[in-house]
Design a protein around this motif. Structure first.
Motif, short mmCIF file in Angstrom:
data_model
loop_
_atom_site.label_atom_id
_atom_site.label_comp_id
_atom_site.label_asym_id
_atom_site.label_seq_id
_atom_site.Cartn_x
_atom_site.Cartn_y
_atom_site.Cartn_z
N PHE A 65 -8.89 61.95 54.72
CA PHE A 65 -9.05 62.98 54.28
C PHE A 65 -8.88 63.29 52.72
O PHE A 65 -7.73 62.57 52.25
N ASP A 66 -9.46 63.71 52.08
CA ASP A 66 -9.35 64.21 50.55
C ASP A 66 -9.61 65.33 49.97
O ASP A 66 -10.65 66.05 50.26
N ARG A 67 -8.32 65.80 49.82
CA ARG A 67 -8.09 67.40 49.62
C ARG A 67 -8.92 67.92 48.46
O ARG A 67 -9.25 69.08 48.31
N THR A 68 -9.43 66.85 47.59
CA THR A 68 -10.40 67.24 46.55
C THR A 68 -11.45 67.88 46.99
O THR A 68 -12.29 68.62 46.20
N GLN A 69 -12.06 67.36 48.01
CA GLN A 69 -13.31 67.88 48.55
C GLN A 69 -13.31 69.34 48.98
O GLN A 69 -14.30 70.01 49.11
N ILE A 70 -12.03 69.86 49.12
CA ILE A 70 -12.16 71.43 49.77
C ILE A 70 -11.60 72.28 48.53
O ILE A 70 -11.19 73.40 48.78
N SER A 71 -11.41 71.88 47.22
CA SER A 71 -10.80 72.48 46.42
C SER A 71 -11.52 73.78 46.11
O SER A 71 -10.90 74.77 45.90
N GLU A 72 -12.76 73.92 46.17
CA GLU A 72 -13.77 74.97 46.00
C GLU A 72 -13.21 75.95 47.02
O GLU A 72 -13.61 77.20 46.95
N VAL A 73 -13.14 75.64 48.25
CA VAL A 73 -12.89 76.51 49.39
C VAL A 73 -11.46 76.82 50.01
O VAL A 73 -11.24 77.22 51.01
N LEU A 74 -10.53 76.24 49.10
CA LEU A 74 -9.26 76.34 49.41
C LEU A 74 -8.82 77.56 50.04
O LEU A 74 -8.04 77.69 51.10
N SER A 75 -8.98 78.74 49.40
CA SER A 75 -8.60 79.92 49.72
C SER A 75 -9.20 80.47 51.32
O SER A 75 -8.59 81.06 51.88
N SER A 76 -10.51 79.99 51.01
CA SER A 76 -11.13 80.46 52.55
C SER A 76 -10.63 79.42 53.57
O SER A 76 -10.47 79.93 54.79
N MET A 77 -10.13 78.32 53.39
CA MET A 77 -9.64 77.40 54.28
C MET A 77 -8.21 78.07 54.73
O MET A 77 -7.86 78.17 55.93
N GLN A 78 -7.32 78.59 53.64
CA GLN A 78 -6.27 78.95 54.07
C GLN A 78 -6.30 80.34 54.69
O GLN A 78 -5.61 80.70 55.89
N LYS A 79 -7.43 80.98 54.64
CA LYS A 79 -7.71 82.33 55.33
C LYS A 79 -8.09 82.10 56.86
O LYS A 79 -7.76 82.46 57.72
N HIS A 80 -9.16 81.07 56.79
CA HIS A 80 -9.80 81.03 58.23
C HIS A 80 -9.40 79.74 58.94
O HIS A 80 -9.80 79.79 60.27
N TRP A 81 -8.37 78.85 58.43
CA TRP A 81 -8.08 77.56 59.26
C TRP A 81 -6.51 77.38 59.02
O TRP A 81 -6.05 76.46 58.65
#
Ligand code: 5GP
Ligand code: 5GP
Ligand code: 5GP
Length: 209
Positions: A65-81
């Motif tokens: 897992f590479d957290r930089t891959q989701i940096s653009e959608v981090l707030s959506s991840m926190q909201k939806h996942w």
């Protein structure tokens, strides 16, 4: 299932109801460090599966897992996942587990960034809570027939969902997880080739969160 295989037939897109996760017997929950999640379904995972009900897992130990891959959608991840397990976390542990166990088995279709973005899009597209609310089914601790829940989702999505229940400490069966089936491209819902074996009573509680 053969863990070396990177091939699969479809995805289960699994969403969890936080009110049930937090109410399950012998389990407590912890709110994420970013705060109490909204009273909405959250993503549990996007799981490659075979038509016979078996599934591959942990398909590529070299793909971490590479957290930089989701940096653009981090707030959506926190909201939806959001992750509700204890101790309280920022979600990275949950997402890392899901990527390594399940996401690595669909790498032939989606890289890490595409995988997480596809799950968020599917969550927004399904809008399960709205479908249930429109049918008069609300998270208010009342009991609803399993059939009415299934029908409300089927009418909105076009396909019968899988429904999984849990029991609260008093033994009440509750709506816990909803499974939708998704094409291997991760962009559209399909009829489930096989429904997960859910253990639900004919009337189940939709707990408050
Ligand atoms: P449980 O034993 O709680 O049903 O499932 C534990 C874990 O096994 C799930 O979180 C998920 O990672 C995996 N799992 C369970 N059922 C399925 C399934 O039908 N398909 C896939 N792909 N994974 C599953
Ligand atoms: P169950 O007896 O509920 O089907 O599965 C119990 C556990 O065995 C699941 O939580 C999952 O971790 C594992 N399991 C069951 N079927 C499969 C499979 O086809 N592939 C993998 N990797 N694990 C499985
Ligand atoms: P599975 O293998 O069942 O896909 O994933 C479950 C794993 O993710 C467990 O190790 C569980 O502790 C962890 N986890 C972290 N946050 C959550 C959450 O909010 N819901 C669920 N079901 N599992 C979570």
């Amino acid at each position: 299932a053969n863990c070396a295989s990177s091939d699969f037939d479809f995805f289960y897109f699994v969403q969890q109801w936080p009110g049930a996760y937090c109410d399950t017997k012998q389990q407590r929950c912890c709110y994420p460090k970013t705060g109490r999640p909204a009273a909405d379904f959250g993503i549990h995972g996007l799981w490659p599966n075979y038509n016979d009900g078996t599934y591959p897992s942990n398909c590529d130990p070299h793909s971490v897992f590479d957290r930089t891959q989701i940096s653009e959608v981090l707030s959506s991840m926190q909201k939806h996942w959001p992750s509700l397990s204890c101790p309280s976390s920022n979600g990275l542990r949950f997402w890392s587990h899901e990527w390594e166990k399940h996401g690595t088995c669909s790498e032939s279709e989606l890289d890490q960034k595409e995988y997480f973005e596809a799950a968020i899009k599917l969550k927004e597209k399904a809008n399960l809570l709205k479908l249930l609310n429109n049918a008069g089914i609300e998270a208010n601790d009342e009991f609803y027939s399993l059939e009415s829940i299934r029908n409300a989702i089927e009418e909105g999505i076009g396909f019968t969902p899988g429904i999984e229940c849990n029991k609260d400490s008093a033994g009440n069966p509750q709506l816990y997880q909803i499974y939708l089936c998704v094409h291997t491209s991760a962009s559209e819902f399909i009829k489930c080739p096989i429904l997960p074996k859910g253990k639900c009573a004919s009337n189940i509680q939709f707990p408050k969160f």
